[in-house]
Design a protein around this motif. Sequence first.
Motif, mmCIF file in Angstrom:
data_model
loop_
_atom_site.group_PDB
_atom_site.id
_atom_site.type_symbol
_atom_site.label_atom_id
_atom_site.label_comp_id
_atom_site.label_asym_id
_atom_site.label_seq_id
_atom_site.Cartn_x
_atom_site.Cartn_y
_atom_site.Cartn_z
ATOM 1 N N ASN A 51 -8.824 -6.759 -2.506
ATOM 2 C CA ASN A 51 -8.189 -7.518 -2.529
ATOM 3 C C ASN A 51 -9.518 -8.535 -3.433
ATOM 4 O OD1 ASN A 51 -7.288 -10.173 -2.026
ATOM 5 N ND2 ASN A 51 -5.531 -9.111 -0.979
ATOM 6 N N LEU A 52 -9.080 -9.061 -4.178
ATOM 7 C CA LEU A 52 -9.830 -9.468 -5.240
ATOM 8 C C LEU A 52 -9.462 -11.104 -5.231
ATOM 9 C CD1 LEU A 52 -8.822 -7.778 -9.172
ATOM 10 C CD2 LEU A 52 -10.509 -7.104 -6.885
ATOM 11 N N ARG A 53 -8.469 -11.819 -4.625
ATOM 12 C CA ARG A 53 -7.872 -13.086 -4.329
ATOM 13 C C ARG A 53 -8.541 -13.534 -3.237
ATOM 14 N NH1 ARG A 53 -2.040 -15.444 -3.885
ATOM 15 N NH2 ARG A 53 -2.321 -15.902 -5.710
ATOM 16 N N MET A 83 -4.776 -7.425 -6.429
ATOM 17 C CA MET A 83 -5.434 -6.288 -5.340
ATOM 18 C C MET A 83 -5.295 -4.455 -6.845
ATOM 19 S SD MET A 83 -3.206 -5.531 -2.438
ATOM 20 C CE MET A 83 -3.288 -6.434 -2.146
ATOM 21 N N VAL A 84 -6.853 -3.953 -6.322
ATOM 22 C CA VAL A 84 -6.352 -2.879 -6.685
ATOM 23 C C VAL A 84 -6.413 -1.599 -4.922
ATOM 24 C CG1 VAL A 84 -7.796 -0.780 -7.608
ATOM 25 C CG2 VAL A 84 -7.793 -3.575 -8.767
ATOM 26 N N ILE A 85 -5.239 -0.856 -5.642
ATOM 27 C CA ILE A 85 -5.494 0.614 -4.272
ATOM 28 C C ILE A 85 -6.011 1.482 -5.063
ATOM 29 C CG2 ILE A 85 -3.880 0.814 -2.072
ATOM 30 C CD1 ILE A 85 -2.499 -1.197 -2.959
ATOM 31 N N THR A 88 1.027 -1.381 -0.199
ATOM 32 C CA THR A 88 0.169 0.345 0.169
ATOM 33 C C THR A 88 0.711 1.275 -0.066
ATOM 34 O OG1 THR A 88 -1.777 -1.451 0.928
ATOM 35 C CG2 THR A 88 -2.199 1.637 1.450
ATOM 36 N N PHE A 89 1.869 1.296 1.258
ATOM 37 C CA PHE A 89 2.595 2.502 1.073
ATOM 38 C C PHE A 89 4.326 2.823 0.059
ATOM 39 C CE2 PHE A 89 -0.052 2.430 4.730
ATOM 40 C CZ PHE A 89 -0.570 3.485 4.550
ATOM 41 N N ARG A 120 -3.450 2.573 -7.939
ATOM 42 C CA ARG A 120 -2.026 1.062 -8.067
ATOM 43 C C ARG A 120 -2.410 -0.342 -7.927
ATOM 44 N NH1 ARG A 120 2.136 1.225 -3.109
ATOM 45 N NH2 ARG A 120 3.135 3.164 -5.102
ATOM 46 N N THR A 121 -2.042 -1.175 -9.241
ATOM 47 C CA THR A 121 -2.833 -2.251 -9.733
ATOM 48 C C THR A 121 -1.821 -3.543 -9.286
ATOM 49 O OG1 THR A 121 -4.738 -1.500 -10.778
ATOM 50 C CG2 THR A 121 -4.114 -3.807 -11.120
#
Length: 189
Positions: free
Chosen positions: A173-175, A155-157, A121-122, A145-146
């Motif tokens: 979190n798609l997983r 994951m998409v942020i 994330t960071f 962010r992908t």
Amino acid sequence: MAVDVRRALIRWVWLSRFALLLIGCTAPASPPARLGLRLPPAALGASISLQQHLRVEREGRVDELDVVLEVDSQRLDLIALALGQRVFSLHYDGQRLQSWRNPILPPQLRDEDILEDVQLTFWPVDAIQRALPAGWHIEENGLRRTLSLDNKPVMVIVYSGEPHWNGKIELSNLRYNYRLTIESVSNDS
């Protein structure tokens, strides 16, 4: 005495609920293992001190907790609170990962998973990309962010602004099928 028993029972119920929340954010046994990402704290390229409010949505359920996150070039420290009580803490110095957990927390809550999500994330995309195993890719377009595995998003942020750690962050979190909303306020003046 009855009041103390009732308070203990209420505390146990809330901690149990928090434990279920954390299970929802951890990797189930069936999907492939996590990345094993362990970037040094200095790779963040900044020192941050944040108060965060987290909201986790999974399978129609919503849970919330508060977190304090501090990172400098030497260390990362994270403390999670539920109802004002510490339920989890993590310390990472770039070499060793140490944690403390309330005994009610499930063993599925892995220190490595928490560290990995914080870093995904960071930390800067270029530092993450250099550390990713084959097949994995991370990209950032503006405030999105992908993270992908074999060109399939995992994951998409989405960030509300710059720097990414201030303001609101929505992580999907798609997983593992959960959504995490993080609202951060910097402790730095």
